[in-house]
Enzyme design. Structure first.
Site, PDB file in Angstrom:
ATOM      1  N   LYS A  11       0.811  -1.225   0.000  1.00  0.00           N
ATOM      2  CA  LYS A  11       0.000   0.000   0.000  1.00  0.00           C
ATOM      3  C   LYS A  11       0.846   1.279   0.000  1.00  0.00           C
ATOM      4  O   LYS A  11       0.339   2.357  -0.297  1.00  0.00           O
ATOM      5  CB  LYS A  11      -0.954   0.000   1.187  1.00  0.00           C
ATOM      6  CG  LYS A  11      -2.074  -1.019   1.056  1.00  0.00           C
ATOM      7  CD  LYS A  11      -3.145  -0.559   0.087  1.00  0.00           C
ATOM      8  CE  LYS A  11      -4.211  -1.622  -0.098  1.00  0.00           C
ATOM      9  NZ  LYS A  11      -5.329  -1.190  -0.906  1.00  0.00           N
TER      10      LYS A  11
HETATM   11  C1  PLP Z   1      -2.622  -7.211   3.083  1.00  0.00           C
HETATM   12  C2  PLP Z   1      -3.426  -6.829   1.894  1.00  0.00           C
HETATM   13  N1  PLP Z   1      -3.528  -7.679   0.872  1.00  0.00           N
HETATM   14  C3  PLP Z   1      -4.262  -7.395  -0.213  1.00  0.00           C
HETATM   15  C4  PLP Z   1      -4.952  -6.217  -0.332  1.00  0.00           C
HETATM   16  C5  PLP Z   1      -5.787  -5.949  -1.550  1.00  0.00           C
HETATM   17  O1  PLP Z   1      -5.251  -4.947  -2.363  1.00  0.00           O
HETATM   18  P1  PLP Z   1      -6.183  -3.944  -3.174  1.00  0.00           P
HETATM   19  O2  PLP Z   1      -6.844  -3.047  -2.179  1.00  0.00           O
HETATM   20  O3  PLP Z   1      -5.253  -3.226  -4.082  1.00  0.00           O
HETATM   21  O4  PLP Z   1      -7.215  -4.760  -3.918  1.00  0.00           O
HETATM   22  C6  PLP Z   1      -4.881  -5.299   0.727  1.00  0.00           C
HETATM   23  C7  PLP Z   1      -5.653  -4.047   0.701  1.00  0.00           C
HETATM   24  O5  PLP Z   1      -5.932  -3.435   1.696  1.00  0.00           O
HETATM   25  C8  PLP Z   1      -4.094  -5.597   1.851  1.00  0.00           C
HETATM   26  O6  PLP Z   1      -3.964  -4.733   2.873  1.00  0.00           O
END
Ligand code: PLP
Length: 365
Positions: free
Chosen positions: A41
């Protein structure tokens, strides 16, 4: 060369499994934990903040307001500390003590939203309150990870392009866990435009309704939503969707730690179930890449804590053979996700999200 902390975002390494898969298939993880805020992120957070500064949406001394129970909030808190912005993060009662402590360590102000939305989660109530605060606090900016398409653009321009180069343009599948859709939206567009043969696989939690289905609570952290996010702007770019159970995902995390020495977060365990499935059955796909969004250190008191697992009736088994039997039973939830999409176009204005207006104002100025 000496960098500032924000210059160290990106360039995450690739590592290959050695013990859990047969030799003929490469299962590769892109370890996003090496970003300074500890997760993938950092990339969309920094990209959005820099774009907002460039476009004049965010001014010196401004306030960042965001709804996030985890990684995105932590990234913003870090960036705010480095760049001198006040940061307000709206979390909910499910936010772990570790994440709360990290937010506070970076100096973010934290508001706990306790009212559930119509799906039983807190996403919509958190977003609505964040938007309300943004209207009330002058010189504030809403990064708006769920509705701001710069989230997906960050991964299109940076993360996906970086992976493609690191693999020397040689890969067959990318597996991504999904919440705001930033990752899968950006990656799916990048690979359709640059290497259309690369399969894009989405992994969601059972109980989330991003790709349709019935909504109920689940434990997988960082995954799921109760609608199809607009960062997934074309579901036809996704080749298959898997919905995976909490228990198998956590078992995968613990087995990866013990048998590969890789301590990963829950969403990586979820995505790795599908990677293992494809590796077990695939004759064609030889290089499978799984995006490992964060590290297991954030989950030492949950996924890696025997007592926490036991209280939730989750297996403590660390047997790779048992895991393989579970993986064999996994089936794709959809190979044509457009059929089960759960787009709610009115949601953006119902929640009073500011992102569309930012872009409209930019066009008229
Ligand atoms: C640990 C983790 N994995 C996967 C995701 C999913 O990513 P995206 O929000 O880009 O779909 C997030 C999103 O908050 C996350 O914090």
């Amino acid at each position: 060369m000496i960098n500032t902390i924000l210059d160290t975002v990106g360039n995450s390494p690739l590592v290959q499994l050695r013990n859990l898969v047969r030799d003929e298939v490469d299962v590769i993880l892109k370890l996003e934990r090496t970003n300074p805020g500890g997760s993938i992120k950092d990339r969309p957070a920094l990209y959005i903040i820099e774009e907002a500064e460039r476009r004049g949406w965010l001014k010196p001394g401004g306030t960042l307001i965001e709804s996030s129970s985890g990684n995105f909030g932590i990234s913003l808190a870090m960036i705010g500390a480095a760049r001198g912005y006040r940061v307000i993060i709206l979390v909910d009662p499910k936010t772990t003590p570790t994440n709360l402590a990290m937010l506070k360590a970076y100096g973010a102000e934290v508001i706990v939203v306790t009212e559930q939305d119509d799906s039983g989660s807190y996403h919509k109530t958190r977003i609505a309150l964040a938007n309300k605060l943004h209207r009330e606090i002058t010189n504030s900016f809403r990064p708006d990870q769920c509705f701001n398409h710069l989230n997906g653009e960050a991964h299109f321009n940076q993360t996906a392009a970086e992976l493609f180069e690191q693999c020397e343009r040689n890969l067959d599948v990318v597996i991504l866990s999904v919440s705001t859709g930033g990752q899968i939206g950006g990656f799916s567009r990048f690979f359709r435009e640059n290497a259309a043969h690369v399969k894009i696989i989405a992994v969601d939690a059972i109980g989330s309704t991003i790709f349709g289905g019935t909504s109920h609570s689940y434990l997988l952290p960082g995954m799921g939503l109760s609608w199809t996010p607009t960062n997934i702007d074309d579901l036809n770019r996704i080749d298959a969707v898997y919905k995976v159970p909490d228990e198998d995902s956590f078992m995968m995390c613990r087995i990866l730690a013990r048998h590969e020495g890789i301590l990963c977060g829950g969403s990586t365990g979820a995505a790795m179930l599908v990677a293992l499935k494809l590796a077990m059955q695939s004759r064609k796909e030889k290089r499978i890449v799984c995006i490992a969004s964060d590290s297991g250190e954030r989950y030492l008191s949950t996924i890696y804590n025997d007592e926490w697992m036991h209280e939730r009736s989750m297996t403590l088994s660390l047997d790779p053979l048992e895991l393989r039997e579970r993986v064999k039973k996994l089936k794709a939830y959809s190979v044509n996700p457009i059929e089960t999409a759960n787009y709610i176009p009115e949601l953006e204005s119902l929640l009073d999200s500011p992102s569309r207006q930012y872009f409209l104002d930019s066009q008229t100025n």
